[in-house]
Scaffold this active site. Structure first.
Site, PDB file in Angstrom:
ATOM      1  N   CYS A   1       0.824  -1.259  -0.074  1.00 42.45           N
ATOM      2  CA  CYS A   1      -0.055  -0.212  -0.014  1.00 42.45           C
ATOM      3  C   CYS A   1       0.835   1.438   0.102  1.00 42.45           C
ATOM      4  CB  CYS A   1      -0.764   0.063   1.208  1.00 42.45           C
ATOM      5  SG  CYS A   1      -1.965   1.413   1.376  1.00 42.45           S
TER       6      CYS A   1
ATOM      7  N   CYS B   1      -1.590   1.747  -3.033  1.00 40.08           N
ATOM      8  CA  CYS B   1      -2.501   2.728  -2.888  1.00 40.08           C
ATOM      9  C   CYS B   1      -1.934   4.032  -2.812  1.00 40.08           C
ATOM     10  CB  CYS B   1      -3.360   2.691  -1.507  1.00 40.08           C
ATOM     11  SG  CYS B   1      -3.431   0.941  -0.938  1.00 40.08           S
TER      12      CYS B   1
ATOM     13  N   LYS C   1       0.100   5.243  -6.135  1.00 42.31           N
ATOM     14  CA  LYS C   1      -0.993   5.391  -7.161  1.00 42.31           C
ATOM     15  C   LYS C   1      -1.750   6.819  -7.068  1.00 42.31           C
ATOM     16  CE  LYS C   1      -4.478   3.852  -6.275  1.00 42.31           C
ATOM     17  NZ  LYS C   1      -5.545   2.525  -6.297  1.00 42.31           N
TER      18      LYS C   1
ATOM     19  N   TYR D   1      -9.108  -3.239 -11.679  1.00 38.57           N
ATOM     20  CA  TYR D   1      -8.798  -1.835 -11.046  1.00 38.57           C
ATOM     21  C   TYR D   1      -7.544  -1.253 -11.364  1.00 38.57           C
ATOM     22  CZ  TYR D   1      -6.891  -2.640  -6.340  1.00 38.57           C
ATOM     23  OH  TYR D   1      -6.012  -2.886  -5.551  1.00 38.57           O
TER      24      TYR D   1
ATOM     25  N   GLU E   1      -6.992   1.986 -13.365  1.00 42.71           N
ATOM     26  CA  GLU E   1      -6.417   3.124 -12.952  1.00 42.71           C
ATOM     27  C   GLU E   1      -5.086   3.756 -13.783  1.00 42.71           C
ATOM     28  OE1 GLU E   1      -7.989   2.577  -8.304  1.00 42.71           O
ATOM     29  OE2 GLU E   1      -6.018   1.798  -9.026  1.00 42.71           O
TER      30      GLU E   1
ATOM     31  N   HIS F   1     -27.383  21.029  -1.199  1.00 41.23           N
ATOM     32  CA  HIS F   1     -27.437  21.851  -2.554  1.00 41.23           C
ATOM     33  C   HIS F   1     -26.916  23.075  -2.964  1.00 41.23           C
ATOM     34  CE1 HIS F   1     -29.518  22.750  -6.448  1.00 41.23           C
ATOM     35  NE2 HIS F   1     -29.671  24.049  -6.029  1.00 41.23           N
TER      36      HIS F   1
ATOM     37  N   GLU G   1     -26.541  15.004  -4.012  1.00 38.13           N
ATOM     38  CA  GLU G   1     -27.941  15.073  -3.426  1.00 38.13           C
ATOM     39  C   GLU G   1     -28.694  14.278  -4.326  1.00 38.13           C
ATOM     40  OE1 GLU G   1     -29.917  18.970  -4.692  1.00 38.13           O
ATOM     41  OE2 GLU G   1     -27.860  19.488  -5.610  1.00 38.13           O
TER      42      GLU G   1
HETATM   43  C1  LIG Z   1      -1.067  -0.791  -7.539  1.00 39.94           C
HETATM   44  C2  LIG Z   1      -1.926  -1.167  -6.490  1.00 39.94           C
HETATM   45  C3  LIG Z   1      -2.879  -0.237  -6.103  1.00 39.94           C
HETATM   46  C4  LIG Z   1      -3.763  -0.479  -4.964  1.00 39.94           C
HETATM   47  N1  LIG Z   1      -4.555   0.459  -4.671  1.00 39.94           N
HETATM   48  C5  LIG Z   1      -5.355   0.249  -3.318  1.00 39.94           C
HETATM   49  C6  LIG Z   1      -6.359   1.283  -3.174  1.00 39.94           C
HETATM   50  O1  LIG Z   1      -6.405   2.349  -3.741  1.00 39.94           O
HETATM   51  N2  LIG Z   1      -6.953   0.793  -1.966  1.00 39.94           N
HETATM   52  C7  LIG Z   1      -6.841  -0.184  -1.308  1.00 39.94           C
HETATM   53  O2  LIG Z   1      -7.291  -0.496  -0.135  1.00 39.94           O
HETATM   54  N3  LIG Z   1      -6.146  -1.098  -1.757  1.00 39.94           N
HETATM   55  C8  LIG Z   1      -5.163  -0.910  -2.763  1.00 39.94           C
HETATM   56  N4  LIG Z   1      -4.412  -1.935  -3.153  1.00 39.94           N
HETATM   57  C9  LIG Z   1      -4.147  -3.198  -2.348  1.00 39.94           C
HETATM   58  C10 LIG Z   1      -3.434  -2.934  -1.010  1.00 39.94           C
HETATM   59  O3  LIG Z   1      -2.165  -2.489  -1.206  1.00 39.94           O
HETATM   60  C11 LIG Z   1      -3.171  -4.222  -0.448  1.00 39.94           C
HETATM   61  O4  LIG Z   1      -4.635  -4.748  -0.081  1.00 39.94           O
HETATM   62  C12 LIG Z   1      -2.648  -4.044   0.964  1.00 39.94           C
HETATM   63  O5  LIG Z   1      -1.592  -3.633   0.834  1.00 39.94           O
HETATM   64  C13 LIG Z   1      -2.308  -5.809   1.711  1.00 39.94           C
HETATM   65  O6  LIG Z   1      -1.781  -5.546   2.882  1.00 39.94           O
HETATM   66  P1  LIG Z   1      -1.047  -6.839   3.374  1.00 39.94           P
HETATM   67  O7  LIG Z   1      -0.575  -6.547   4.978  1.00 39.94           O
HETATM   68  O8  LIG Z   1      -1.707  -8.094   3.491  1.00 39.94           O
HETATM   69  O9  LIG Z   1       0.182  -7.069   2.528  1.00 39.94           O
HETATM   70  P2  LIG Z   1       1.319  -6.207   1.906  1.00 39.94           P
HETATM   71  O10 LIG Z   1       1.040  -4.588   2.228  1.00 39.94           O
HETATM   72  O11 LIG Z   1       1.815  -6.448   0.435  1.00 39.94           O
HETATM   73  O12 LIG Z   1       2.716  -6.506   2.687  1.00 39.94           O
HETATM   74  C14 LIG Z   1       3.188  -7.759   2.884  1.00 39.94           C
HETATM   75  C15 LIG Z   1       4.891  -7.221   3.070  1.00 39.94           C
HETATM   76  O13 LIG Z   1       5.348  -8.586   3.421  1.00 39.94           O
HETATM   77  C16 LIG Z   1       6.625  -8.394   2.916  1.00 39.94           C
HETATM   78  N5  LIG Z   1       7.107  -9.933   2.616  1.00 39.94           N
HETATM   79  C17 LIG Z   1       6.543 -10.676   1.962  1.00 39.94           C
HETATM   80  N6  LIG Z   1       7.214 -12.107   2.034  1.00 39.94           N
HETATM   81  C18 LIG Z   1       8.112 -11.785   3.029  1.00 39.94           C
HETATM   82  C19 LIG Z   1       9.129 -12.792   3.770  1.00 39.94           C
HETATM   83  N7  LIG Z   1       9.062 -14.049   3.343  1.00 39.94           N
HETATM   84  N8  LIG Z   1       9.786 -12.404   4.518  1.00 39.94           N
HETATM   85  C20 LIG Z   1       9.622 -10.907   5.020  1.00 39.94           C
HETATM   86  N9  LIG Z   1       8.942  -9.983   4.233  1.00 39.94           N
HETATM   87  C21 LIG Z   1       7.915 -10.678   3.530  1.00 39.94           C
HETATM   88  C22 LIG Z   1       6.638  -7.689   1.401  1.00 39.94           C
HETATM   89  O14 LIG Z   1       7.976  -7.153   1.190  1.00 39.94           O
HETATM   90  C23 LIG Z   1       5.585  -6.724   1.990  1.00 39.94           C
HETATM   91  O15 LIG Z   1       6.141  -5.502   2.444  1.00 39.94           O
HETATM   92  C24 LIG Z   1      -3.457  -1.728  -4.233  1.00 39.94           C
HETATM   93  C25 LIG Z   1      -2.327  -2.795  -4.567  1.00 39.94           C
HETATM   94  C26 LIG Z   1      -1.647  -2.433  -5.623  1.00 39.94           C
HETATM   95  C27 LIG Z   1      -0.603  -3.353  -6.173  1.00 39.94           C
END
Ligand SMILES: Cc1cc2nc3c(=O)[nH]c(=O)nc-3n(C[C@H](O)[C@H](O)[C@H](O)COP(=O)(O)OP(=O)(O)OC[C@H]3O[C@@H](n4cnc5c(N)ncnc54)[C@H](O)[C@@H]3O)c2cc1C
Length: 461
Positions: A43, A48, A51, A179, A183, A437, A442
C-alpha cells in the site's frame, strides 16, 4: 521463563502486519516483525499511496483545460515525469520512516530480512538465524501475476515497475481489466500518453455493476483511451526502442512500454507452508477461519496472503482483530460483507454492496433507481462527461443493498453511504434525508422514480 524468544513473530511489515504488531505489543506481547523489502508494504511503497499521488498528477490536465471556461488563461502547461516520481519517492521515504518509528515506539522489534517457516514455532531469517515464537502471523501480501509464458513476456512490466519508470511513455499498452489496469490506463492518459487497454473479458471491471462498467468504458473512450475487450496479448516483440504487441486476433499495437496488470497472487511461495500442512484455499490464499487462524495451531494469516478481500483497510482490520483476539482477550471476527471500495479511474468510482445482477439472483424483489447527469463543474467548460448513480433496493424490506457511483468524489461519497448501507438504511431513510444543494451527492437522496423493478428475477417495467 518461556522457552520461546518472542510471543509473536510476524512475517511481513505491510498494512496487516504492522497493525497486528502494534496492537499485540500494546497488550504486552513481545513482538518481532520481519520485512524483506520496505516497511509499509504494498500500500505504502507500490500500491495505494503512490498510485493516488499519480492520480492527482494526472487530473491536472483536465483542470487546466477546464479553467478556460471559468475565465482563466493558463499558459501551455508542461509536465515533467522525473519531478513527479522524485517527489512521490520522497513522500514514500517519509511514510516508511513514520511506519518504522511507529513500530519502534510500540517496542516491536524489526528485522530487515526475509523470513520463512521452519516449523510451527520456528522462523528462519536470511542469515540462517532462528527465532522461536509462541505464535506466528503470516502477513506477506500478494505479488503481480504475469500470466502464462508467451513470447516476449520479459518485456512486460508490472505495476511495481510502472511507479519507477525513468520517463513517461509516449505510448503504452496495458493488459488487464481489473481496477489496477484501469487506474493506470487513466493515469497515463491523463499525463499525456497514448493508451491501449487490452482485456480478455467482454468488459472491464469484472464483478462491478454492469451499468458502471459500461459507463466508465465510455468515459475512458471519451478521454482517448483505446479499450480492446475480448482479446489477449499473444506476444511482444522488441524492435529498437519500440515494442510491438501482438493480440490474439493477430492485430498488433506499437508502443514504448507494455504493462501487465492481470491480477495478483498470494505471496506464499517458498514460505515453508507445505511441510507444515498449512491448508491453502482453492482460490490460492492461505485458508483461515473468521479469526484468521490457519489449519495449524498458533499460525495465523491476515491480509492479501489470505485472498479474502484484498484491500488495505481490510488487511488492517484483520490484523487488528487478530491482535484483539489472541492478546486482548476480545475474540473479534472480521465481517467481510458490505466493504465499500473505490476505483481511482477518471472518472472515479465508489461502490458498495450488491450489483443489480447479484441482487436479482439473491433477492425476490428488487427495485433499481438510476440517475445520469452532467456534473455542474463540466457545464461552463463544456466538457462532455456524465455522472452516473445507481441505488439497488431490496423490494421486500426497502433496504438499500447496493450503491454505485461514477463521477467526481465518488470515493469520498461512498465512504459515508457505506455507513448508511452497513446500518441497514432503507430507501425511505435516503428519501427522508435533506439534500445538500448544489452537490452531485444530493442526487442520491432525491431519486424518486424506479428505473426498474424485478420480482423473481423478472423485470416488471
Ligand atoms: C497498484 C496497487 C494499487 C492499490 N490500490 C489500492 C487502493 O487504492 N485501496 C486499497 O484499499 N488497496 C489498494 N491496493 C491493495 C493493497 O495495497 C493491499 O490490499 C494491501 O497492501 C495488503 O496488505 P498486506 O498487509 O496483506 O500485504 P502487503 O502490504 O503487501 O505487505 C506484505 C509485506 O510482506 C513482505 N514480505 C513478503 N514475504 C516476506 C517474507 N518471506 N519475509 C519478510 N517479508 C516478506 C513484503 O515485502 C511486504 O512488505 C493496491 C495494490 C496495488 C498493487
Amino acid at each position: 521463563m518461556p522457552d520461546h524468544d518472542v510471543d509473536l513473530f510476524i512475517i511481513g511489515a505491510g498494512s496487516g502486519g504492522v497493525r497486528a504488531g502494534r496492537i499485540a505489543a500494546s497488550y504486552g506481547a513481545r513482538v518481532m516483525i520481519a520485512e524483506e523489502y520496505r516497511v509499509g508494504g504494498t500500500c505504502v511503497i507500490r500500491g495505494c499511496v503512490p498510485k493516488k499521488l499519480l492520480v492527482y498528477a494526472s487530473r491536472f490536465s483536465e483542470e487546466f483545460e477546464d479553467a478556460a471556461g471559468y475565465g482563466w488563461t493558463v499558459p501551455e502547461p508542461t509536465f515533467h515525469w522525473p519531478t513527479l516520481i522524485a517527489n512521490v519517492n520522497r513522500e514514500l521515504t517519509r511514510l516508511e520512516a513514520a511506519y518504522t518509528s511507529t513500530l519502534e515506539r510500540n517496542k516491536v522489534a524489526l528485522v530487515k530480512s526475509r523470513a520463512v517457516l521452519e516449523d510451527a514455532h520456528t522462523v528462519r531469517l536470511a542469515n540462517g538465524a532462528r527465532v522461536h515464537a509462541e505464535t506466528i502471523l503470516i502477513a506477506t501480501g500478494g505479488w503481480p501475476y504475469q500470466g502464462p509464458k508467451i513470447p516476449g513476456l520479459e518485456y512486460a512490466m508490472s505495476s511495481n515497475e510502472a511507479f519507477q519508470l525513468k520517463e513517461l511513455p509516449k505510448r503504452i499498452v496495458i493488459q488487464g481489466g481489473g481496477y489496477i489496469a484501469v487506474e493506470f490506463a487513466c493515469i497515463f492518459a491523463g499525463l499525456g500518453s497514448e493508451v491501449t487497454l487490452v482485456y480478455r473479458g467482454d468488459n472491464i471491471l469484472r464483478g462491478f455493476d454492469d451499468d458502471i462498467r459500461e459507463h466508465l468504458r465510455g468515459e475512458m473512450r471519451g478521454r482517448g483511451i483505446t479499450v480492446i475487450c475480448g482479446h489477449t496479448v499473444a506476444a511482444i516483440e522488441k524492435t529498437g526502442d519500440e515494442f510491438v504487441t501482438q493480440l490474439s486476433d493477430s492485430s498488433s499495437v506499437a508502443s514504448d512500454k507494455v504493462m501487465f496488470a492481470i491480477g495478483r497472487r498470494p505471496n506464499i511461495m517458498g514460505l515453508g507452508l507445505d511441510s507444515l500442512n498449512v491448508n491453502i484455499h482453492e482460490h490460492g490464499g492461505i485458508a483461515v477461519d473468521e479469526f484468521s487462524r490457519t489449519s495449524v495451531p498458533h499460525i495465523y494469516a491476515v491480509g492479501d496472503v489470505t485472498n479474502r478481500v484484498n484491500l488495505t483497510p481490510v488487511a488492517i482490520r484483520e490484523g487488528h482483530a487478530f491482535a484483539d483476539t489472541v492478546y486482548g482477550g476480545k475474540p473479534t471476527p472480521v465481517d467481510h460483507n458490505n466493504v465499500p471500495t473505490a476505483v481511482f479511474s477518471e472518472p472515479e468510482l465508489g461502490v458498495i454492496g450488491l450489483t443489480e445482477m447479484q441482487a436479482i439472483e439473491q433477492l425476490h424483489k428488487v427495485d433499481i433507481y438510476k440517475s445520469s447527469f452532467r456534473p455542474m463543474k463540466a457545464t461552463l467548460p463544456g466538457r462532455d462527461t456524465r455522472m452516473f448513480m445507481k441505488l439497488v433496493v431490496d423490494g421486500t424490506t426497502n433496504r438499500v443493498v447496493g450503491c454505485h457511483i461514477a463521477g467526481p468524489y465518488a470515493a469520498e461519497m461512498i465512504q459515508f453511504i457505506g455507513v448508511a448501507v452497513k446500518m441497514g438504511a432503507t430507501k425511505d431513510d435516503f428519501d427522508a434525508t435533506m439534500a445538500v444543494h448544489p452537490t452531485a451527492g444530493e442526487e442520491l437522496v432525491t431519486m424518486r422514480e424506479k428505473a426498474l423493478s424485478y420480482t423473481g428475477g423478472i423485470a416488471l417495467n
